[in-house]
Design a protein around this motif. Structure first.
Motif, PDB file in Angstrom:
ATOM      1  N   TRP A   1       0.925  -1.389   0.009  1.00  0.00           N
ATOM      2  CA  TRP A   1      -0.007   0.106   0.068  1.00  0.00           C
ATOM      3  C   TRP A   1       0.838   1.245   0.057  1.00  0.00           C
ATOM      4  O   TRP A   1       0.537   2.404  -0.646  1.00  0.00           O
ATOM      5  N   VAL A   2       1.904   1.236   0.765  1.00  0.00           N
ATOM      6  CA  VAL A   2       2.687   2.427   0.859  1.00  0.00           C
ATOM      7  C   VAL A   2       3.433   2.429  -0.612  1.00  0.00           C
ATOM      8  O   VAL A   2       3.552   3.715  -1.022  1.00  0.00           O
ATOM      9  N   GLU A   3       3.902   1.560  -1.310  1.00  0.00           N
ATOM     10  CA  GLU A   3       4.472   1.626  -2.610  1.00  0.00           C
ATOM     11  C   GLU A   3       3.543   1.953  -3.360  1.00  0.00           C
ATOM     12  O   GLU A   3       3.864   3.073  -4.559  1.00  0.00           O
ATOM     13  N   LEU A   4       2.223   1.848  -3.149  1.00  0.00           N
ATOM     14  CA  LEU A   4       1.132   2.179  -4.256  1.00  0.00           C
ATOM     15  C   LEU A   4       0.720   3.669  -4.059  1.00  0.00           C
ATOM     16  O   LEU A   4       0.810   4.349  -5.092  1.00  0.00           O
ATOM     17  N   PHE A   5       0.735   4.343  -2.779  1.00  0.00           N
ATOM     18  CA  PHE A   5       0.439   5.485  -2.737  1.00  0.00           C
ATOM     19  C   PHE A   5       1.747   6.417  -3.219  1.00  0.00           C
ATOM     20  O   PHE A   5       1.562   7.420  -3.640  1.00  0.00           O
ATOM     21  N   VAL A   6       3.083   5.954  -2.818  1.00  0.00           N
ATOM     22  CA  VAL A   6       4.113   6.743  -3.578  1.00  0.00           C
ATOM     23  C   VAL A   6       4.103   6.649  -5.173  1.00  0.00           C
ATOM     24  O   VAL A   6       4.574   7.900  -5.580  1.00  0.00           O
ATOM     25  N   MET A   7       3.605   5.643  -5.599  1.00  0.00           N
ATOM     26  CA  MET A   7       3.676   5.630  -7.147  1.00  0.00           C
ATOM     27  C   MET A   7       2.477   6.563  -7.659  1.00  0.00           C
ATOM     28  O   MET A   7       2.990   7.186  -8.442  1.00  0.00           O
ATOM     29  N   LEU A   8       1.309   6.701  -7.051  1.00  0.00           N
ATOM     30  CA  LEU A   8       0.383   7.502  -7.323  1.00  0.00           C
ATOM     31  C   LEU A   8       1.003   8.951  -7.185  1.00  0.00           C
ATOM     32  O   LEU A   8       0.503   9.548  -8.080  1.00  0.00           O
ATOM     33  N   ALA A   9       1.559   9.199  -6.183  1.00  0.00           N
ATOM     34  CA  ALA A   9       2.079  10.515  -5.847  1.00  0.00           C
ATOM     35  C   ALA A   9       2.992  11.087  -6.988  1.00  0.00           C
ATOM     36  O   ALA A   9       3.058  12.264  -7.469  1.00  0.00           O
ATOM     37  N   VAL A  10       3.968  10.139  -7.107  1.00  0.00           N
ATOM     38  CA  VAL A  10       4.894  10.493  -8.347  1.00  0.00           C
ATOM     39  C   VAL A  10       4.002  10.727  -9.620  1.00  0.00           C
ATOM     40  O   VAL A  10       4.438  11.824 -10.463  1.00  0.00           O
ATOM     41  N   MET A  11       3.324  10.119  -9.868  1.00  0.00           N
ATOM     42  CA  MET A  11       2.364  10.100 -11.220  1.00  0.00           C
ATOM     43  C   MET A  11       1.915  11.375 -11.144  1.00  0.00           C
ATOM     44  O   MET A  11       1.751  12.025 -12.239  1.00  0.00           O
ATOM     45  N   ILE A  12       1.173  11.692 -10.200  1.00  0.00           N
ATOM     46  CA  ILE A  12       0.495  13.084 -10.065  1.00  0.00           C
ATOM     47  C   ILE A  12       1.397  14.203 -10.112  1.00  0.00           C
ATOM     48  O   ILE A  12       1.210  15.179 -10.999  1.00  0.00           O
ATOM     49  N   VAL A  13       2.355  14.110  -9.477  1.00  0.00           N
ATOM     50  CA  VAL A  13       3.369  15.388  -9.450  1.00  0.00           C
ATOM     51  C   VAL A  13       4.308  15.355 -10.686  1.00  0.00           C
ATOM     52  O   VAL A  13       4.053  16.559 -11.404  1.00  0.00           O
ATOM     53  N   SER A  14       4.220  14.263 -11.643  1.00  0.00           N
ATOM     54  CA  SER A  14       4.913  14.506 -13.015  1.00  0.00           C
ATOM     55  C   SER A  14       3.939  15.006 -13.850  1.00  0.00           C
ATOM     56  O   SER A  14       4.241  15.447 -14.776  1.00  0.00           O
ATOM     57  N   PHE A  15       2.432  14.532 -13.739  1.00  0.00           N
ATOM     58  CA  PHE A  15       1.485  15.100 -14.676  1.00  0.00           C
ATOM     59  C   PHE A  15       1.397  16.592 -14.539  1.00  0.00           C
ATOM     60  O   PHE A  15       1.387  17.468 -15.463  1.00  0.00           O
ATOM     61  N   ILE A  16       1.361  17.063 -13.178  1.00  0.00           N
ATOM     62  CA  ILE A  16       1.508  18.286 -12.874  1.00  0.00           C
ATOM     63  C   ILE A  16       2.434  19.265 -13.694  1.00  0.00           C
ATOM     64  O   ILE A  16       2.462  20.184 -14.214  1.00  0.00           O
ATOM     65  N   ILE A  17       3.983  18.723 -13.582  1.00  0.00           N
ATOM     66  CA  ILE A  17       5.039  19.175 -14.138  1.00  0.00           C
ATOM     67  C   ILE A  17       5.047  19.267 -15.680  1.00  0.00           C
ATOM     68  O   ILE A  17       5.178  20.351 -16.199  1.00  0.00           O
ATOM     69  N   SER A  18       4.557  18.149 -16.241  1.00  0.00           N
ATOM     70  CA  SER A  18       4.505  18.318 -17.615  1.00  0.00           C
ATOM     71  C   SER A  18       3.158  19.054 -18.208  1.00  0.00           C
ATOM     72  O   SER A  18       3.551  19.776 -19.409  1.00  0.00           O
ATOM     73  N   ALA A  19       2.205  19.313 -17.404  1.00  0.00           N
ATOM     74  CA  ALA A  19       1.275  20.421 -17.796  1.00  0.00           C
ATOM     75  C   ALA A  19       1.863  21.824 -17.768  1.00  0.00           C
ATOM     76  O   ALA A  19       1.580  22.432 -18.904  1.00  0.00           O
ATOM     77  N   PHE A  20       2.419  22.106 -16.760  1.00  0.00           N
ATOM     78  CA  PHE A  20       3.139  23.598 -16.940  1.00  0.00           C
ATOM     79  C   PHE A  20       4.112  23.626 -17.742  1.00  0.00           C
ATOM     80  O   PHE A  20       4.317  24.528 -18.458  1.00  0.00           O
ATOM     81  N   LEU A  21       4.973  22.644 -17.914  1.00  0.00           N
ATOM     82  CA  LEU A  21       6.133  22.668 -18.989  1.00  0.00           C
ATOM     83  C   LEU A  21       5.636  22.665 -20.386  1.00  0.00           C
ATOM     84  O   LEU A  21       6.188  23.503 -21.049  1.00  0.00           O
TER      85      LEU A  21
END
Length: 53
Positions: A7-27
């Motif tokens: 579960w911890v790994e799942l939440f970390v992976m989801l957090a990384v995906m969300i952050v990378s999506f936000i960064i790619s949108a701004f970029l």
């Protein structure tokens, strides 16, 4: 232990995906604006030249 770690790994992976999506949108917005604004200026100049100004 293994289930809680999964579960911890799942939440970390989801957090990384969300952050990378936000960064790619701004970029992508930044890159599009850096290309689009000069093109709009060139289009205005081309319109003036075509109109005889």
């Amino acid at each position: 232990m293994n289930k809680s770690m999964a579960w911890v790994e799942l939440f970390v992976m989801l957090a990384v995906m969300i952050v990378s999506f936000i960064i790619s949108a701004f970029l992508s917005k930044y890159i599009a604006d850096s290309i689009g604004k000069p093109m709009q200026k060139y289009a205005t100049i081309a319109g003036m030249v075509a109109g005889g100004d």
